[in-house]
Scaffold this motif. Structure first.
Motif, PDB file in Angstrom:
ATOM      1  N   CYS A  68       6.187  -0.306   1.535  1.00 30.62           N
ATOM      2  CA  CYS A  68       6.070  -1.534   1.080  1.00 30.62           C
ATOM      3  C   CYS A  68       6.630  -1.832  -0.419  1.00 30.62           C
TER       4      CYS A  68
ATOM      5  N   CYS B 118       1.034   0.133   6.024  1.00 30.63           N
ATOM      6  CA  CYS B 118       1.368  -0.998   4.944  1.00 30.63           C
ATOM      7  C   CYS B 118       0.313  -2.018   4.817  1.00 30.63           C
TER       8      CYS B 118
ATOM      9  N   SER C 142       0.780  -1.212  -0.032  1.00 33.42           N
ATOM     10  CA  SER C 142      -0.030  -0.008  -0.112  1.00 33.42           C
ATOM     11  C   SER C 142       0.901   1.224  -0.039  1.00 33.42           C
ATOM     12  N   CYS C 143       2.175   1.246   0.511  1.00 33.07           N
ATOM     13  CA  CYS C 143       2.679   2.495   0.571  1.00 33.07           C
ATOM     14  C   CYS C 143       4.526   2.227  -0.193  1.00 33.07           C
TER      15      CYS C 143
HETATM   16 CU   LIG Z   1       3.850  -0.106   3.167  1.00 25.20          CU
END
Ligand SMILES: [Cu+2]
Length: 127
Positions: free
Chosen positions: A55, A123, A51-52
């Motif tokens: 990650c 995350c 997600s980010c």
């Molecule tokens: Cu993340």
């Protein structure tokens, strides 16, 4: 004066011609080497959830830490990891397992809940 200009123009043309010839042959050598290298490498796309940016770093590091992986580039928008690797040294299965161990689900392996649960909040990709 005209002769001087003509002489100058001819000199420039010769110099430019030589310059092109040299740089052309110099460029060809590394390009051929690159082609040889990429022919040995296998390319693959592996779906990996995240997600980010953290990650992205974690997923790419997990792949690159494996011997034989030359390129690992995760695209958050499409949730896909673009891989180049030496098929003699590793495989998509091995890369997938290494990524799952760091807490990221792939299309082949699901990350252990215990590992997933200790990921930072940013995350968490499972809804
Ligand atoms: Cu993340």
């Amino acid at each position: 004066m005209k002769r001087l200009i003509l002489f100058f123009a001819v000199t420039v043309m010769i110099a430019a011609g030589n310059g092109c010839g040299n740089s052309g042959s110099q460029k060809k050598t590394p390009e051929i080497k690159k082609e040889e290298k990429s022919q040995k490498d296998e390319h693959a796309m592996l779906k990996a959830s995240g997600s980010c940016e953290m990650c992205k770093t974690r997923i790419e590091k997990a792949a690159k830490d494996l011997d034989g992986v030359t390129v690992a580039n995760w695209d958050r928008d499409i949730q896909q990891l673009h891989l180049h690797f030496d098929p003699k040294k590793t495989s998509v299965d091995a890369i997938s397992k290494a990524i799952a161990k760091t807490g990221h689900d792939t299309e082949k392996d699901r990350a252990d809940d215990v590992v997933y649960n200790v990921l930072p909040d940013c995350c968490k990709y499972r809804k």
